[in-house]
Scaffold this motif. Structure first.
Motif, mmCIF file in Angstrom:
data_model
loop_
_atom_site.group_PDB
_atom_site.id
_atom_site.type_symbol
_atom_site.label_atom_id
_atom_site.label_comp_id
_atom_site.label_asym_id
_atom_site.label_seq_id
_atom_site.Cartn_x
_atom_site.Cartn_y
_atom_site.Cartn_z
ATOM 1 N N MET A 1 9.701 -48.515 7.974
ATOM 2 C CA MET A 1 9.972 -49.738 8.737
ATOM 3 C C MET A 1 11.015 -50.590 8.019
ATOM 4 S SD MET A 1 7.249 -52.608 10.023
ATOM 5 C CE MET A 1 7.798 -54.021 10.972
ATOM 6 N N SER A 2 12.032 -51.077 8.719
ATOM 7 C CA SER A 2 13.095 -51.859 8.098
ATOM 8 C C SER A 2 12.577 -53.210 7.627
ATOM 9 C CB SER A 2 14.241 -52.063 9.092
ATOM 10 O OG SER A 2 15.195 -52.946 8.555
ATOM 11 N N SER A 3 13.072 -53.631 6.463
ATOM 12 C CA SER A 3 12.687 -54.945 5.938
ATOM 13 C C SER A 3 13.638 -56.039 6.403
ATOM 14 C CB SER A 3 12.666 -54.909 4.402
ATOM 15 O OG SER A 3 13.947 -54.570 3.913
ATOM 16 N N ILE A 4 14.664 -55.624 7.150
ATOM 17 C CA ILE A 4 15.642 -56.597 7.641
ATOM 18 C C ILE A 4 15.132 -57.204 8.938
ATOM 19 C CG2 ILE A 4 17.995 -56.942 8.486
ATOM 20 C CD1 ILE A 4 17.870 -56.367 5.533
ATOM 21 N N SER A 5 14.891 -58.503 8.938
ATOM 22 C CA SER A 5 14.399 -59.167 10.147
ATOM 23 C C SER A 5 15.448 -60.082 10.768
ATOM 24 C CB SER A 5 13.142 -59.988 9.822
ATOM 25 O OG SER A 5 13.424 -60.968 8.837
#
Length: 391
Positions: A1-5
């Motif tokens: 899951m990407s940590s970029i929000s």
């Protein structure tokens, strides 16, 4: 899951676009191609020998511009406010007495800065559009016995060019350092640091020098350095500590320069080139050109029925002219109209002159009769088309 929000902003996917404008306000002024090109040269290290050579060129240029032989001459990494704080923070310790001449916003700023570090600050206040006399200065020096006296040579908020002759001698008579702000005047009006007994002098890069904002030339006399380097407490600012800055700029006797901060090397390129442009023209020719253009501009304003804010001719700053806002007009509407219609910036007042004046800056490469004519035509057009009340 990407940590970029947070996604990349869409605005940054567009190429940068900056309009060209006629910068005829109190600063910054237009930057000519030669200086712009200098700032676009490749970045090198702030501790590289080539950078030190450029810094040496800058020091020589500042000494010429200030007319001083002071060894402790450099450029602070920041705007004129940074140099103002550098001067005050290094020379004044908590509890010491400071005297400030207030004839506009820059005296008010100096008062604020000195008060913030615990100085006992007193003022001599002149009405807007005027200046304090040497007699008033001596009376205040005798009463308050300050370690530092601040004066703005070119008060850009009111358009006043303050006389300097004799003040340095008065300060030294009372064992006081003489600090002068020349941000709006240097290069455009005669000033002789050594001959006029000025102990600390500073300016900014964005006025007559026509360089981008971000560097601030400053110089300290031997008297000032003795006060700075014999203080019992450290200056409140590490970044502006003169002992570190003097070393970085090669002003001390230490065998090597020690890392203090990362100097803005491309800004140094621009500042170096702007000083070269001034040297090419010559100080006296620059002073003469600014004075002639100012007188031409003032005559044009008066022929239109406009009034100058500074009544005394010899006290008019040749770089920044203050014009009494004509009654019945909204000054904001006039400046907005001129910007929209003529792509030309002039500004309203600042501090005590807010709402009372327009301020027009014709500095460095912008100081020409052709540019004065451009401003006169824009003002005439604005007064014709902007709403005027019956009051």
């Amino acid at each position: 899951m990407s940590s970029i929000s947070i996604p990349p902003p869409q605005c940054l996917k567009k190429r940068l676009v900056v309009p060209h404008r006629h910068m005829f306000g109190p600063g910054p002024s237009n930057v000519p191609p030669r200086i712009l090109e200098a700032g676009a040269k490749p970045v090198i290290g702030h501790m590289h020998p080539e950078t030190f050579e450029i810094m040496s060129d800058i020091r020589s240029g500042i000494q010429y511009m200030f007319q001083t032989q002071n060894r402790t001459t450099l450029a602070v990494s920041g705007t004129g406010h940074t140099a103002m704080e550098c001067a005050i923070f290094n020379t004044v310790e908590p509890g010491e007495s400071v005297l400030v001449a207030v004839n506009g916003i820059w005296g008010e700023r100096a008062f604020d800065m000195a008060e913030r570090i615990g100085a006992r600050v007193n003022t001599i206040v002149a009405p807007p559009g005027s200046y304090v006399t040497n007699r008033e200065i001596e009376r205040a020096l005798s009463e308050h016995r300050p370690v530092l006296f601040f004066l703005a040579h070119g008060e850009s908020s009111t358009g006043v060019l303050h006389p300097l002759d004799g003040i340095g001698e008065l300060c030294h008579k009372y064992n006081c350092l003489f600090l002068v702000d020349s941000v709006a005047s240097i290069g455009g009006a005669p000033l002789y640091m050594d001959l006029q007994g000025i102990d600390i002098l500073y300016t900014g890069s964005q006025k007559v020098l026509n360089a981008p904002p971000g560097t601030a030339p400053i110089s300290f006399s031997e008297r000032a350095c003795q006060k700075v380097f014999s203080r019992t407490t450290k200056p409140v600012s590490f970044f502006l500590d003169l002992s570190w800055l003097a070393n970085y700029w090669g002003c001390d006797d230490k065998p090597a320069r020690i890392y203090h901060h990362t100097g803005p090397v491309t800004a140094f390129y621009s500042l170096r080139e702007s000083l070269a442009v001034l040297a090419d023209e010559g100080l006296e020719k620059s002073w003469e050109r600014h004075q002639k253009v100012a007188e031409y501009f003032h005559a044009g304003l008066e022929s239109m029925g406009l009034k100058l804010f500074v009544k005394e001719k010899r006290a008019r700053l040749p770089t920044v002219t203050t014009i009494v806002a004509p009654p019945g007009y909204d000054w904001k509407e006039i400046t907005a109209y001129i910007m929209k219609t003529h792509n030309l910036e002039i500004s309203g007042g600042l501090g005590s002159s807010a709402g009372l004046v327009f301020r027009v800056g014709l500095m460095g490469c912008n100081s020409s009769k052709a540019n004065a004519d451009m401003v006169l035509a824009a003002l005439k057009d604005a007064l014709k088309h902007c709403h005027r009340s019956k009051v």
